[in-house]
Motif scaffolding. Structure first.
Motif, short mmCIF file in Angstrom:
data_model
loop_
_atom_site.label_atom_id
_atom_site.label_comp_id
_atom_site.label_asym_id
_atom_site.label_seq_id
_atom_site.Cartn_x
_atom_site.Cartn_y
_atom_site.Cartn_z
N PRO A 135 0.93 -1.26 0.06
CA PRO A 135 -0.15 0.17 0.20
C PRO A 135 1.35 1.83 -0.01
O PRO A 135 0.72 2.29 -0.32
N ARG A 136 1.99 1.66 0.40
CA ARG A 136 2.57 2.25 0.27
C ARG A 136 2.81 2.76 -0.38
O ARG A 136 3.27 4.03 -1.55
N GLU A 137 3.53 1.55 -1.66
CA GLU A 137 3.89 1.94 -2.64
C GLU A 137 2.53 2.44 -3.13
O GLU A 137 2.93 3.21 -4.83
N TYR A 138 1.56 1.35 -3.52
CA TYR A 138 0.74 1.54 -4.81
C TYR A 138 0.00 3.28 -4.00
O TYR A 138 -0.32 3.80 -4.87
N PHE A 139 0.33 3.87 -3.63
CA PHE A 139 0.58 5.44 -2.52
C PHE A 139 0.83 6.54 -3.52
O PHE A 139 0.39 7.37 -4.67
N TYR A 140 2.29 6.54 -3.56
CA TYR A 140 3.13 7.41 -4.47
C TYR A 140 2.80 7.06 -6.11
O TYR A 140 2.69 7.56 -6.64
N ARG A 141 2.37 5.10 -6.56
CA ARG A 141 2.48 5.09 -7.60
C ARG A 141 1.13 5.87 -8.14
O ARG A 141 1.12 6.20 -9.69
N LEU A 142 -0.05 5.85 -7.56
CA LEU A 142 -1.23 6.39 -7.68
C LEU A 142 -1.32 7.70 -7.97
O LEU A 142 -1.66 8.98 -8.86
N ARG A 143 -0.57 8.70 -7.18
CA ARG A 143 0.34 10.20 -6.95
C ARG A 143 0.85 10.20 -7.57
O ARG A 143 0.64 11.64 -8.66
N ASP A 144 1.95 9.99 -7.67
CA ASP A 144 2.64 10.80 -8.83
C ASP A 144 3.50 9.64 -10.38
O ASP A 144 3.72 10.92 -10.77
N VAL A 145 2.81 8.62 -10.82
CA VAL A 145 2.18 8.58 -12.14
C VAL A 145 1.23 7.91 -12.32
O VAL A 145 0.60 9.02 -13.51
#
Length: 437
Positions: A135-145
């Protein structure tokens, strides 16, 4: 006074020169890192480019879909563009290996695409699945890309087997000096390429870890064991475990663990040449040995399952899902979360792991966390869909040795996801796709 002023000037000059040299050195490092680092957005999402099926022995690499190259973003997908095609409904699938789907002929997004719009004229199902992320990586993948793609829908998949964050790791958490997700890294804000290199090639965050590493030819060694003479398989696998895997248990203890279930662990990995071929994997062997020898302490009974489940996993994990939901709402993008149960919903999978009670108890612990997450999402009005009822009681939906969906399991999930995605689509877009039954 003159000497004192001269000393101050020398000191100031030295400080300025040191600062300039430091900046020049850092700039030089960042420039040199460019030669070894993928371009954006690949470096914001995936640690390896291109993906190599290193954990599969050469005979298994002949599966036709394994020859398909990843796209330039490092995803198991066709090439994508940030420019959104006209009259296309763009959906982005975010998750881990269940979305990436290396063990099945089609990825989950591609299978949903096939069910709804096989000619890809009116719908995009973009694959942002990356193995070994949470989930931590999912958040940044969602927000930034993902958000830069101007999506019409976001679909986030949470696996109950290993996606739960520890209590205290709640959103937003402290920024790390170096991190595979640039959005969570302090260094990436000024040296994004160096951050990627340290995190994913040099693997700086894990340098302080301990334990032996797998041999470079692990897949070939393990394939040679399972395809060799039956009377030698267990002895040879015991020797492999003793040499390469922690903890250092005795030959007798390793043999006892691997021999349970009348040798089912080795039997199921025999080469069969089928789509759902099971593979003897180094990382799964490590998990098995760590659990069954007690090297990793987990729950041992129902009382310990309940006690461990109350250690903050649900609030921490839910905080990151809620953050993703806020990001989507702020941009007016519909979002759905899907909770993926562990393989114990498959009766064949559940029976198989009964021979390894500590691993089986871990599966039951993950099932309890899954239930609590679904209940918490209802209380928080988070748009989360439980995939457990879709898979429950249906045999042959999960691979036993690595715990991923079989082709049958993925097809069942794709049916449910396709129905939910179709409900999100606007009436005009829905009329142009094949509506699921």
């Amino acid at each position: 006074m003159t000497v004192r002023r001269r000393s101050k000037r020398h000191l100031a000059f030295g400080l300025v020169l040191g600062a300039l040299l430091t900046v020049a050195t850092l700039v030089g490092i960042e420039v040199m890192a460019s030669a070894f680092v993928p371009s954006w957005p690949a470096r914001a999402m995936v640690p390896r480019l291109p993906w190599e099926p290193r954990t599969l022995a050469e005979p298994f690499r002949q599966q036709p879909w394994l020859a398909d190259p990843d796209n330039s973003w490092g995803m198991r997908d066709r090439e994508r563009s940030f420019d959104k095609p006209p009259d296309v409904y763009r959906s982005v699938f975010i998750g881990d290996s269940f979305v990436e789907s290396r063990f099945t002929p089609k990825s989950l997004p591609a299978l949903v695409q096939q069910k709804l719009d096989p000619e890809e004229k009116h719908l995009e199902a973009i694959n942002f699945g990356v193995s070994a992320t949470g989930p931590r990586e999912y958040f940044y993948r969602l927000r930034d890309v993902a958000m830069r793609l101007r999506p019409d829908a976001l679909l986030v998949f949470v696996y109950s087997g290993n996606d739960f964050l520890l209590g205290g790791e709640d959103f937003p958490g402290p920024l790390r000096l170096v991190d595979a997700s640039p959005g969570g890294s302090l260094l990436a804000s000024v040296m994004p390429r160096t951050n990627w290199l340290l995190a994913n090639r040099i693997r700086l965050p894990s340098l302080l870890g301990s334990g032996t590493q797998a041999p470079p030819d692990e897949a070939e060694q393990l394939f040679a064991i399972v395809s060799g003479p039956r009377e030698q398989r267990q002895q040879r696998l015991v020797a492999y475990v003793r040499k390469w895997l922690p903890p250092k248990s005795s030959d007798e203890e390793v043999a006892e663990i691997l021999g349970r279930g009348n040798g089912a662990y080795l039997d199921i990995a025999e080469p069969a040449g089928t789509v759902d071929q099971e593979y003897l994997l180094d990382w799964m062997l490590r998990i098995l040995m760590n659990w069954e020898t007690g090297a990793i302490l987990g729950p041992r009974d129902e009382a310990e399952i309940r006690e461990m489940a109350g250690r903050g996993y649900i609030p921490a994990t839910l905080s990151w899902l809620t953050a993703m939901n806020r990001e989507a709402q702020a941009q007016g993008v519909p979002i759905l979360f899907f909770a993926i149960p562990v393989g114990s919903v498959d009766p064949d999978y559940a029976r198989f792991w009964q021979s390894w009670p500590l691993t089986d108890t871990w599966n039951r612990f993950c099932t309890e966390l899954h239930r609590q997450l679904v209940d918490a999402a209802v209380r928080e009005r988070l748009p989360l869909i439980d995939l457990g009822p879709d898979l429950a009681g249906i045999p042959g939906t999960y691979r036993k040795l690595d715990g991923h969906w079989t082709q049958r399991g993925e097809d069942i999930v794709a049916d449910r996801v396709a129905r939910e995605l179709a409900r999100l689509m606007d009436p005009a877009a829905s009329r142009r796709i094949r509506m699921p039954e």
